[in-house]
Design an enzyme around this catalytic site. Structure first.
Site: not given
Lengths: 322, 322, 322, 322, 322, 322
Positions: C45, C176, C234, C265
């Site tokens: 984040e 994760r 991708r 991110d």
């Protein structure tokens, strides 16, 4: 894995306990403004083991670590020092970790990541009777019983086996307030003291077991619980001992300390090395305070531990040998 | 740029001035034989701002820097400390730069690249009235008026606006011989003193304004110009103050200093934090000397600034907290 | 603590989640033979938050950390980037920690110390409704619900509040495997997808929710659950999107990657920055792949995030600008 | 090779001898646990040469090194200091090497790799008569004759040529126990003393030549062998001199030494610089003790050598010049 | 010294030879402009020993080093890897030393300080018959006989003892042009080949013994001298082997090499580990080329040696394991 | 100051110009997140001088720097390389400074602090006629006339004196857009070209003087202005030359460049070294492209410059020489 079974080799000193990865900042200041950490290792029992080894004593350390990079680090650094390492890799728990923030040159804050660590999962099976029986001396500390119930059980089991086999039991109280309360510690450590032959303690640590008192009172109190050799470590004030009924006082070696962490472990190693070498109590304490002093001259928990040759540097006034 | 206008948030302390990139050698010796420089930042006003923030005070800093990498560095380090940063990017001038050569452990030579820097181009528009009015206290130093005519104008304009809005004005004389002559400085600083509520000065700095004299004379001389609170910073000799007519003397905390740069700024922050917290003069000075002492324990202009929790370390004798 | 209440300032993007201290070796090789670790921070984040900020978007991050040195490190680095930080200091749990061993230039092993971390103790109270209401967009990831039951509850509560207040909800699935099973994750993430307006996912992550399929199938499957904007990331094959019913494909920017961590991110931030700026889908994806590509050119999870000016370097052939 | 013959330029001081690559650990501790070594150079004659150059004296050094990277290092560092370097590259022997282990802050162990080094193969041809004749002063040390028979021959030949041409001969006894026995050294050094104009010696070194005695006895004994100027270097006790029949005593400058290696060479340079500048004996000794003191303030054999401007820092109380 | 005699423990592999301190620059460029050297160790036999240990084989190394800091470094690093170290401290000769200058990323120049080193003084007594008899395999290289007459004698003596006790003899030709001529080497190595069971050689090395020829010719030529297993190491072209009469060819694993030094030693270890584990020749070669390939992925002579678990990374496409 | 006047020694090449302190980040990423800067030096003329010296040519550089630590750094690094340095210390202006931010591995941003630097205050008196007359070749660049009016005047004056004394004039156009406009530069450089014997230019630089055109057109255009030797440097496309009316084309050496800065200066040095050695044009260009290629193999503006021996490494396939 090797297909050759080397059996259990005899050793002079057997020890076990938690050794953690240790990260520290190189120069004083807030951890939050640091960008690099030095990566090393630290643990009271391996500090003693390394110091003993540098003084020429044969030592074996049983260490439980995570099956991870930091665990490999712990094992390799202890082995590097010539200590025989019996590794136990725990696939289900990580290696313990401590971070040292040198806030100023004189103030260090330690943060631990050791709850539920691999070493806290030590069990009596990790320290088999054959290994204990193959040693002349078993060294334990008051840190291990604070890690977990099974670790506590391991210490007591090992001590009992040692006594059965006539192996000398040495104990350093090593009270760690971050791990358990003074009350809980006092009770457990008292039990251990009753089972030990040689007990090392700081003033405050001794007081946990026998109540507050003068230095000599503390030694007498501990000796009354059983141990034939009681040594009160007093830092820069030297040491006080009650050995086979004899009282000894020794002064510290005057130095400018750089890092006092590990000095108590160095003291213990100096004493035990001479004890195992058959030296008399005065000689043991003489070497103990000198080993402790030398360890303060270098940063790091164990890096400064001296060899016998290096101990003589304490008497040298020539700064450069060439 | 964000399309949300957050308005002008209220702040306790507003400050502005030049903060430079700061490069220094890690260990003593000639700069010419060094191969690495540590890159940081430094400026008297942000030193104070950071120290205030660590002590829990809300602070806003208005900073003019070049639109370059070093300017980004300045902004990010001040913001990192929790100070609210109001950036002014000057596309036409570079960020100021200072290089510290530690020629020996006790002798530091500073070279500046700050002539025509972005911060020397500060103008009154950079410090808008709304921002001043939103603060409880405006802190300025005697460095800013030495940077340029427009910077000087900015300081006087800001101080005037503060007075109009009933915002307390704090001034640290901070005479820098490299920037202007004692004569020129004395004249300008005297003008500023007449407009300030709280004035900090070293002995020599006070003498620039009111002429040579004993410590108490200097304080009286400054107070006679208007400020209700005058504090003479005396380094390892403590401080002398004349506050609302009351004379106070406080001793320094005895320490072994590692780096005294920034200690004066720490002192100012300690005083102002307690003043804003409504503490009495004795308490303000008590915290001021302790904050100043702590800042000397770590290398760096501001890195050593303490939090309130860390101030208590000055009373601790245990080197390791674990 | 400041005695000035600044209220809740409006922000464009609000996000929250676990950001950890991150230690890594500088050069490839076993962690066990390393002696220094670089100390930084990382969290999905804040990676997005920092990238958004560098692109010019106003962002606020709510972060729960331990009341320790590593927690201070996390807060200071995020604040340094200009992200507004709302800190929650947990006195009872340490800051999470991750260690990266670059075993070779192409193989990295990550070890976590995040079980029972401060961030795993996030609760709905940590993310108050006013803060959400003050934002235009709420960004959450699939990592937070994997940390603990209360963290999961926090994500769902925040998303629900956002929907009530008409705040756009963006979700990056970010599965994760070290934290939870594919089954458990699939179920929870599916629930989140149904509540989100914008969903980002890798092929494998999308398959957790809607079952294996071609890229276009995956996008359609996710869109069928509710979100008006679905983007399949991708990597070096670019991206596929289904936005308000329109299908878009975009190729990746050809580069020689140095470190791909954080690229996803960066992609998310590139997309969201343009979305908030009112740009059309093609433009959003164009910036997304360029931001993702740029982030791969520098080591570190977020250090390589580009500013808008730097994005143009991808088109430059001149290696030195002087 | 250049095709321009520059001839033999006149120089104030000519010196020659072995300068080695010098590797040292950055912080105290066992060499075995170090991972990085700082790479520099060191040699008594170049220490003197560099110190002379920094004080403004023109110096030429003839250096024989291996045709290898460490030889290049030696040549480049001496040249960097403005000393004129006459290199002799030996293709058949390596550059000498010394390793410094700072075992503690106060104890340094030096290991040499200088047996059969290039410099030990110095021959009289390496120091041609024209170069000696072009100098005002020839400086030699008692280290060179200890390196090998040909090196010894080179020193005696050079000294004889200097005497023939009226070039002043300065000699620093510099006894190195690692290279030869006290007996062998005493005999050779006595021969050299009889040929020198200026002789520097520590108490112990003087005793090798003239037998044990009080400081004044030692000076008188050396002077009786011929030299008009005899200076006994006494470290932190200052110096005693017998110059043209006049006895002088000078106290040391009180400092906190960081590294005393090189202090004796600094002292020699301070004396010689003033001697060549025509200053009287008292001034020579005044500068000598100050140069020696300054050299102790910085780590490294020669890095701390002061310029004339820097010598004045010894009188400064202001830690920061800005 | 310990007073407990542990006897001679059985080992799978016994090896001996010179391991030196190894200093290298961190980044490419002239050594003369470097200021820091990384301090490590290197030696062909310990490279093999470490690689074997990481693959799970029990190994003992007999090492003769100087009684100095670099000797301690060599011993501690080998012990750190779990290899059992039998140290022989030579008080009369220093530890060998090598310096690596990475002139460019692709060109490395090595300078040795190993003439008259402690290891060159190896004698047959250093490798006692009991230790050889306690092993399953003795590994020697063609470097040791090039060090000195006594070292050569030691190799032949050890090989003869191994043959007497039925201990397998492995030999890596390892021709070093800096140590002896091709003629001298060819003669001695031929003698050794006739006594070995397993022989490793590069094309050029094999040609020294059996004359120039195609790869298959070389293998046949070596096998004709006696060894049942002959393996020609061909770097990035794989390997060719003639094992118990069977011809095998194996391709190299395609990689981007970072540092090829140590790859040949890794190959040898991979082969021997599988041989000792009872694997067939194809499997041995399969592991050998993979171990060799992996070792090239990390800088350093031995640091990159893989564990069995790490070998599988060669098949992984996921750069980050978390 | 030395009291021996050494006169003006003859030199093969004389050059002068601004050399700055150069600070750069070690690894790619924003300058704002860096904490350490490597400190070095850089300047086109000293790059050429160092490369010439490494190739064996005698060179003298006249350098004007500030009387500060960075000025000492510049002087010491150039002297370290064996270049004879004629220092001019300017007490009134600082040494120029440049900061290199490696934003990515392929993108470098340079920030200068050179406005009003010491070197911009060069005057004709700094380059006396005797020094020029004592040289065989004078090398100037198009950077110096861009620094200031007096610097420009200095270049023209020096070139005129050289022509009077029959000293060959070499000129590298070296256009720097940050210092002046293309128009202004074109005019001044054209004037210089008419006075030069040997001219080096990139395609774009040549076009500033003679207008856009094919490579051969550019060379003809420049030659038409006077110089007998015109060389167009074309980077990885090699070079095109028009020498005494003869056209020559040479291809670049294929390499993987690490840092191309300084390659053009290396090329110039390679050409001039061979020209002064009396080699024919083809040989000059052959060495020029090889020197340029080699310089790209190492990071740094001049650190990678090769010696003649090292040039042969370009033909070597063996990565390690031992």
């Amino acid at each position: 894995m090797s297909r050759i079974d080397a059996g259990i080799a005899p050793t002079e000193v057997l020890t076990f306990g938690e050794t953690m990865a240790l990260m520290r900042t190189d120069s004083p200041g807030p951890l939050a403004t640091a960008h690099q950490l030095a990566l090393g290792i630290g643990g009271a029992e391996t500090n003693v083991a390394i110091a003993l080894r540098r003084l020429g004593t044969d030592v074996t350390w049983i260490g439980r670590v995570g099956d991870d990079g930091l665990g490999e680090k712990v094992l390799r650094e202890v082995a590097a020092e010539g200590v025989r390492v019996v590794p136990i890799l725990d696939p289900h728990a990580p290696t313990g970790l401590m971070i040292k923030e040198r806030r100023t040159g004189d103030h260090t804050r330690v943060t631990y990541y050791r709850a539920s660590s691999a070493a806290s999962r030590l069990t009596p099976e990790d320290v088999p009777a054959e290994r204990i029986a193959a040693a002349r001396l078993l060294h334990v500390t008051g840190i291990t019983p604070a890690l977990s119930a099974s670790a506590r059980e391991t210490v007591f089991a090992a001590v009992d086996i040692a006594r059965e086999h006539g192996v000398t039991v040495a104990l350093d109280l090593n009270y760690r307030a971050a791990l358990w309360s003074a009350e809980e510690a006092g009770e457990v450590l008292r039990e251990l003291v009753t089972r030990a032959d040689i007990v090392f303690a700081g003033d405050d640590e001794a007081a946990l077991v026998v109540g507050t008192g003068e230095c000599a009172d503390l030694a007498r109190g501990l000796a009354a619980l059983g141990p034939a050799q009681v040594i009160i470590k007093r830092g820069d004030k030297g040491a006080h001992a009650l050995i086979e009924g004899e009282v000894l006082d020794v002064e510290a070696v005057p130095i400018r300390p750089v890092d006092t962490v590990g000095a108590g472990d160095a003291f213990v190693a100096g004493y035990l090395a001479e004890y195992l070498a058959g030296e008399d109590p005065a000689r043991r304490l003489h070497t103990a305070v000198r080993t402790g002093a030398f360890a303060c001259l270098v940063a790091g928990d164990w890096e400064g531990m001296p060899t016998r040759r290096e101990l003589s540097l304490l008497d040298s006034t020539d700064p450069v040998q060439r």
